[in-house]
Design an enzyme around this catalytic site. Structure first.
Site, mmCIF file in Angstrom:
data_model
loop_
_atom_site.group_PDB
_atom_site.id
_atom_site.type_symbol
_atom_site.label_atom_id
_atom_site.label_comp_id
_atom_site.label_asym_id
_atom_site.label_seq_id
_atom_site.Cartn_x
_atom_site.Cartn_y
_atom_site.Cartn_z
ATOM 1 N N HIS A 203 6.505 -0.723 4.350
ATOM 2 C CA HIS A 203 7.693 0.005 4.238
ATOM 3 C C HIS A 203 7.941 0.043 5.230
ATOM 4 O O HIS A 203 7.561 -0.338 6.097
ATOM 5 C CB HIS A 203 6.575 1.275 3.754
ATOM 6 C CG HIS A 203 5.975 1.922 4.984
ATOM 7 N ND1 HIS A 203 4.490 1.021 4.631
ATOM 8 C CD2 HIS A 203 6.134 2.701 5.672
ATOM 9 C CE1 HIS A 203 3.508 1.781 6.098
ATOM 10 N NE2 HIS A 203 4.559 2.724 6.331
ATOM 11 N N ASP A 205 9.365 2.815 8.066
ATOM 12 C CA ASP A 205 9.025 4.482 8.279
ATOM 13 C C ASP A 205 10.521 5.502 8.069
ATOM 14 O O ASP A 205 11.396 3.924 8.901
ATOM 15 C CB ASP A 205 8.582 5.033 9.128
ATOM 16 C CG ASP A 205 7.329 4.076 8.976
ATOM 17 O OD1 ASP A 205 6.340 4.094 8.391
ATOM 18 O OD2 ASP A 205 6.226 4.042 10.907
ATOM 19 N N HIS A 260 6.557 -3.045 7.601
ATOM 20 C CA HIS A 260 4.918 -3.183 8.359
ATOM 21 C C HIS A 260 3.615 -2.792 6.570
ATOM 22 O O HIS A 260 4.292 -2.167 6.098
ATOM 23 C CB HIS A 260 4.997 -2.437 9.230
ATOM 24 C CG HIS A 260 4.867 -0.732 9.564
ATOM 25 N ND1 HIS A 260 6.137 -0.444 9.159
ATOM 26 C CD2 HIS A 260 4.004 0.124 9.487
ATOM 27 C CE1 HIS A 260 5.856 0.995 9.112
ATOM 28 N NE2 HIS A 260 4.527 1.324 9.119
ATOM 29 N N ARG A 270 -11.343 0.958 9.017
ATOM 30 C CA ARG A 270 -10.254 1.122 9.891
ATOM 31 C C ARG A 270 -9.614 2.584 10.253
ATOM 32 O O ARG A 270 -9.548 3.662 9.698
ATOM 33 C CB ARG A 270 -8.696 0.366 10.266
ATOM 34 C CG ARG A 270 -7.876 0.003 11.293
ATOM 35 C CD ARG A 270 -6.805 -0.466 9.931
ATOM 36 N NE ARG A 270 -5.385 -0.612 11.057
ATOM 37 C CZ ARG A 270 -4.607 -0.666 11.796
ATOM 38 N NH1 ARG A 270 -5.490 -1.091 12.323
ATOM 39 N NH2 ARG A 270 -3.492 -0.286 12.098
HETATM 40 C C1 GA4 Z 1 6.705 5.968 4.866
HETATM 41 C C2 GA4 Z 1 5.915 6.966 6.783
HETATM 42 C C3 GA4 Z 1 5.016 8.305 6.419
HETATM 43 O O1 GA4 Z 1 3.614 7.511 6.079
HETATM 44 C C4 GA4 Z 1 5.571 8.642 5.204
HETATM 45 C C5 GA4 Z 1 5.119 8.279 3.931
HETATM 46 C C6 GA4 Z 1 5.621 9.205 2.558
HETATM 47 C C7 GA4 Z 1 3.730 9.734 2.737
HETATM 48 O O2 GA4 Z 1 3.196 9.539 2.460
HETATM 49 O O3 GA4 Z 1 4.133 11.027 2.355
HETATM 50 C C8 GA4 Z 1 6.361 8.324 1.996
HETATM 51 C C9 GA4 Z 1 6.477 7.495 2.837
HETATM 52 C C10 GA4 Z 1 6.355 7.690 3.971
HETATM 53 C C11 GA4 Z 1 8.067 6.791 2.374
HETATM 54 C C12 GA4 Z 1 8.471 6.879 0.705
HETATM 55 C C13 GA4 Z 1 7.988 8.435 0.651
HETATM 56 C C14 GA4 Z 1 7.812 9.007 1.112
HETATM 57 C C15 GA4 Z 1 5.519 7.727 1.045
HETATM 58 C C16 GA4 Z 1 6.155 7.863 -0.061
HETATM 59 C C17 GA4 Z 1 6.480 6.824 -1.122
HETATM 60 C C18 GA4 Z 1 4.922 10.585 6.290
HETATM 61 C C19 GA4 Z 1 6.949 9.277 5.583
HETATM 62 O O4 GA4 Z 1 7.311 10.010 6.294
HETATM 63 O O5 GA4 Z 1 7.426 8.298 4.786
#
Ligand code: GA4
Length: 328
Positions: A203, A205, A260, A270
């Site tokens: 994914h 960020d 990443h 980890r």
């Molecule tokens: C990816 C980056 C961060 O960990 C996060 C994630 C969020 C979550 O886990 O609640 C998301 C993911 C992240 C992107 C798309 C959506 C939202 C899970 C998901 C499937 C906290 C964020 O801000 O976006």
């Protein structure tokens, strides 16, 4: 001064992608005290969307303490951890990532960094742990805010953005929508064969930048521009910075958010901590006009961070979230 480059050898056995072939890769290392740091940062953001920070000024004892307290939290009985879940998206979660069916070999806590950690689920995390955990988390968040603001200020200076605080302000203000995630990728005690599992699927960020620190156990991989995945050797005394979607938009695609993932070796647990530096919910995000030369087009439409977040939570982890905001 010259960018210090550190060769990274790809562990071919870690790769599940056929495009992942063994090759030495250079990951930029930026010394934050180097007068040339801002040039190195911009180069790294353009080339990789990723770099490592040394000489960051964060007290090692804070890192050790936070890590120890986080380990104690994850070692609690499942029923106690579950009192801080399921995540909304804050709080404790296990295996499920986000609301749309993504799973990974991971348990985590996600904490809101701007409301003085006061959501119900966040409080539930700290109810299970000694006060020292909350104090360490708060001190760490302050350090992350300082570091990410510094990096964004350096980016603004190097890109000659007139207002030096144009980017860093988004993180410094109290309305900034930043969060802290602690990911624990547990070992499989009763499993005799070491296995690679998807700990956290690929994914990008959504925020401006993310600052990641892990213990010395491998797992993080980044995707290069040519689609090759490379393993990033862990280094618990440094931080890794990742460019997020929002900074990609504000630089009109000059910086790319880095894809990443984490592949875990189930023989070794980890632990990683990631600070996601996000803008205020009402902030309008669009390419900065000073970064779009007259003959070039805006690649993205304007949106608020709140709109982007809402849309992100409707996607799967690996989706290309910016497509909805691209100009035709
Ligand atoms: C990816 C980056 C961060 O960990 C996060 C994630 C969020 C979550 O886990 O609640 C998301 C993911 C992240 C992107 C798309 C959506 C939202 C899970 C998901 C499937 C906290 C964020 O801000 O976006």
């Amino acid at each position: 001064m010259v960018v210090l480059l550190q060769p990274v050898t790809l562990d071919s056995h870690l790769c599940v992608n056929p495009k992942c072939k063994p090759s030495p890769v250079l990951i930029p290392v930026v010394d934050l005290t180097d007068p040339d740091a801002k040039t190195q940062i911009v180069k790294a953001c353009e080339e990789f969307g990723f770099f490592k920070i040394v000489n960051h000024g964060v007290r090692p004892d804070l890192l050790t303490q936070l890590e120890q307290e986080a380990i104690k939290f994850f070692a609690l009985h499942q029923s106690l951890k579950d009192k801080a879940g399921p995540p909304d998206p804050f709080g404790y979660g296990g295996k499920r990532i986000g609301p749309n069916g993504d799973v990974g070999w991971v348990e985590y806590i996600l904490l809101n960094a701007n409301t003085h950690l006061s959501s119900t689920k966040t409080n539930a995390v700290f109810q299970q742990t000694p006060a020292i955990f909350r104090e360490a988390v708060e001190a760490y968040i302050e350090e992350m805010k300082r570091m990410s603001s510094k990096v964004l200020e350096m980016v603004a200076e190097e890109l000659r953005i007139e207002q030096k605080e144009k980017l860093s302000r988004l993180v410094k203000v109290k309305e900034s929508d930043s969060c802290l995630r602690m990911n624990h990728y547990p070992e499989k005690v009763d499993d005799t064969t070491a296995k690679e599992e998807i700990g956290f699927g690929e994914h990008t960020d959504p925020q401006l930048i993310s600052v990641l620190r892990s213990n010395d156990h491998e797992g993080l991989q980044i995707c290069l521009k040519d689609g090759t995945w490379v393993a990033v050797p862990p280094d618990h005394s440094t931080f890794f910075v990742l460019v997020g979607d929002t900074l990609q938009v504000m630089t009109n695609g000059r910086f790319k958010s880095v894809k990443h993932r984490v592949l875990t070796n189930t023989k070794r647990s980890r632990l990683s901590m990631i600070y996601f530096a996000g803008p205020p919910l009402t902030e309008k995000i669009a390419p900065l006009s000073c970064l779009v030369p007259e003959q070039e087009d805006w690649l993205y439409k304007e949106f608020t961070w709140s709109q982007y977040k809402l849309s992100a939570y409707k996607t799967k982890l690996g989706d290309y979230r910016l497509s909805l905001f691209e100009k035709q």
